[in-house]
Design a protein around this motif. Sequence first.
Motif, short mmCIF file in Angstrom:
data_model
loop_
_atom_site.label_atom_id
_atom_site.label_comp_id
_atom_site.label_asym_id
_atom_site.label_seq_id
_atom_site.Cartn_x
_atom_site.Cartn_y
_atom_site.Cartn_z
N THR A 152 23.59 7.65 10.51
CA THR A 152 22.64 7.49 9.84
C THR A 152 22.19 6.09 9.72
OG1 THR A 152 22.43 9.92 9.36
CG2 THR A 152 20.56 8.57 8.57
N ILE A 153 21.12 5.53 10.77
CA ILE A 153 20.85 4.25 9.93
C ILE A 153 19.31 4.53 9.55
CG2 ILE A 153 22.82 3.20 11.23
CD1 ILE A 153 19.90 3.05 13.89
N CYS A 154 19.00 2.75 8.92
CA CYS A 154 17.62 3.26 8.30
C CYS A 154 16.98 2.35 9.29
CB CYS A 154 16.99 2.15 7.52
SG CYS A 154 18.17 2.59 5.88
N VAL A 155 15.78 2.32 10.47
CA VAL A 155 14.89 2.21 11.42
C VAL A 155 13.92 1.38 10.69
CG1 VAL A 155 13.46 2.57 13.20
CG2 VAL A 155 15.36 4.40 12.66
N VAL A 156 14.09 0.52 11.34
CA VAL A 156 12.45 -0.52 10.52
C VAL A 156 11.36 -0.32 11.38
CG1 VAL A 156 11.46 -2.73 10.80
CG2 VAL A 156 14.08 -2.51 10.97
N GLY A 157 10.32 -0.14 10.58
CA GLY A 157 8.77 -0.23 10.71
C GLY A 157 8.49 1.42 10.21
N GLU A 158 7.43 1.20 9.28
CA GLU A 158 6.62 2.54 8.99
C GLU A 158 6.41 3.14 9.16
OE1 GLU A 158 2.47 2.41 5.67
OE2 GLU A 158 3.27 0.17 6.16
N VAL A 159 6.29 4.74 8.11
CA VAL A 159 5.87 5.67 8.97
C VAL A 159 4.26 5.65 8.26
CG1 VAL A 159 6.37 7.86 8.27
CG2 VAL A 159 8.33 6.94 8.09
N LYS A 160 3.69 6.66 9.64
CA LYS A 160 2.27 6.98 9.17
C LYS A 160 2.20 7.79 10.62
CE LYS A 160 1.22 2.16 9.51
NZ LYS A 160 -0.02 0.91 10.51
N SER A 161 1.11 9.05 10.24
CA SER A 161 1.48 10.46 10.47
C SER A 161 -0.35 11.02 10.62
CB SER A 161 1.81 11.11 9.32
OG SER A 161 1.62 12.94 9.73
N ASP A 162 -0.54 11.73 10.76
CA ASP A 162 -1.68 12.01 10.50
C ASP A 162 -2.17 13.42 10.48
OD1 ASP A 162 -3.30 9.95 12.08
OD2 ASP A 162 -3.25 10.75 14.32
N ILE A 163 -1.01 13.79 9.41
CA ILE A 163 -0.31 15.08 8.76
C ILE A 163 -2.40 15.11 7.59
CG2 ILE A 163 0.74 16.27 7.47
CD1 ILE A 163 3.08 15.31 8.06
N SER A 164 -2.62 16.10 7.88
CA SER A 164 -3.52 16.49 6.94
C SER A 164 -3.17 17.26 5.53
CB SER A 164 -4.95 17.29 7.22
OG SER A 164 -5.69 17.33 5.88
N ILE A 165 -2.32 17.15 4.65
CA ILE A 165 -2.15 17.19 3.27
C ILE A 165 -3.48 17.61 2.26
CG2 ILE A 165 -0.80 17.13 1.49
CD1 ILE A 165 0.77 16.77 3.42
N PRO A 166 -3.60 18.52 2.29
CA PRO A 166 -4.64 19.80 0.96
C PRO A 166 -4.93 19.20 0.21
CG PRO A 166 -2.82 21.73 1.59
CD PRO A 166 -2.57 19.78 2.12
N SER A 167 -6.52 18.40 -0.73
CA SER A 167 -6.25 17.73 -1.18
C SER A 167 -6.13 17.49 -2.87
CB SER A 167 -8.63 17.85 -1.42
OG SER A 167 -8.72 18.85 -1.82
N ASN A 168 -5.07 19.29 -3.13
CA ASN A 168 -5.06 18.85 -4.57
C ASN A 168 -3.88 19.12 -4.76
OD1 ASN A 168 -4.77 21.54 -2.86
ND2 ASN A 168 -4.39 22.51 -4.54
N TYR A 169 -2.94 18.75 -3.18
CA TYR A 169 -1.50 18.29 -2.59
C TYR A 169 -1.00 16.76 -3.22
CZ TYR A 169 -0.59 22.82 -1.28
OH TYR A 169 -0.49 24.41 -0.80
N GLN A 170 -0.07 16.36 -3.96
CA GLN A 170 -0.04 14.92 -4.04
C GLN A 170 1.93 14.97 -3.56
OE1 GLN A 170 0.61 14.45 -8.68
NE2 GLN A 170 -1.52 14.75 -8.99
N VAL A 171 1.46 13.37 -2.45
CA VAL A 171 2.52 13.86 -1.44
C VAL A 171 3.73 12.11 -2.92
CG1 VAL A 171 3.31 12.99 0.85
CG2 VAL A 171 2.05 13.94 0.38
N LYS A 172 4.94 12.50 -2.64
CA LYS A 172 5.54 11.89 -3.58
C LYS A 172 6.41 10.23 -2.30
CE LYS A 172 4.97 13.95 -7.99
NZ LYS A 172 5.55 13.46 -9.27
N LYS A 173 6.86 12.16 -2.01
CA LYS A 173 8.30 11.73 -0.49
C LYS A 173 7.70 11.86 0.82
CE LYS A 173 12.30 10.34 -3.82
NZ LYS A 173 13.65 10.46 -3.94
N VAL A 174 7.96 11.29 2.06
CA VAL A 174 8.27 11.33 3.55
C VAL A 174 9.64 11.39 3.84
CG1 VAL A 174 7.07 11.68 5.59
CG2 VAL A 174 5.86 10.95 2.98
N HIS A 175 10.58 11.85 4.15
CA HIS A 175 11.53 12.27 4.58
C HIS A 175 11.25 12.35 6.87
CE1 HIS A 175 13.40 12.32 1.60
NE2 HIS A 175 12.47 12.70 0.94
N LEU A 176 11.70 11.38 7.45
CA LEU A 176 11.36 11.71 8.78
C LEU A 176 12.59 11.03 9.71
CD1 LEU A 176 9.93 11.50 11.30
CD2 LEU A 176 9.28 9.52 11.62
N VAL A 177 13.35 12.00 10.20
CA VAL A 177 14.81 11.85 10.61
C VAL A 177 14.11 11.93 12.02
CG1 VAL A 177 17.12 12.37 11.08
CG2 VAL A 177 15.91 12.42 8.82
#
Length: 137
Positions: A103-128
């Motif tokens: 497993t290696i780290c891939v350079v670049g920021e993760v961007k997404s169009d996922i719509s998280i409900p407004s009352n949720y708090q995202v703390k981490k994003v995991h993309l493999v």
Amino acid sequence: MLEVHQKLIDHNLRKTAVRTQVLSMFIDKKGSALSSQNIEESVSDLDRITLYRTLKAFEKHGIIHQIFDSSGKIKYALCPDECGHLHHHDDHAHFHCENCDRTICVVGEVKSDISIPSNYQVKKVHLVVEGICDECA
């Protein structure tokens, strides 16, 4: 060895033999992730509790970050230099080879169009991203 000691100083961690050995492994494998089993097999006279505490201290102080891939093992990789104990800057993707389990780290920021409900708090994003690495192709 100077880089290892300086990184421990920069992150306000005491220099111990175990921390020095483990951090040396991460620096030597920069960009690749290591499981605790990988580290245990490479560092002599290391008990699991000391390794666990070392990994948790490194993670807390912004030296390493966790990676969850389909191997079922938690892996760790070296953080970018701008990470610290107050904030990790490790929102990037990882590539997991289905053949060699690397497993290696891939350079670049993760961007997404996922719509998280407004009352949720995202703390981490995991993309493999999974597939076959260049060494196995």
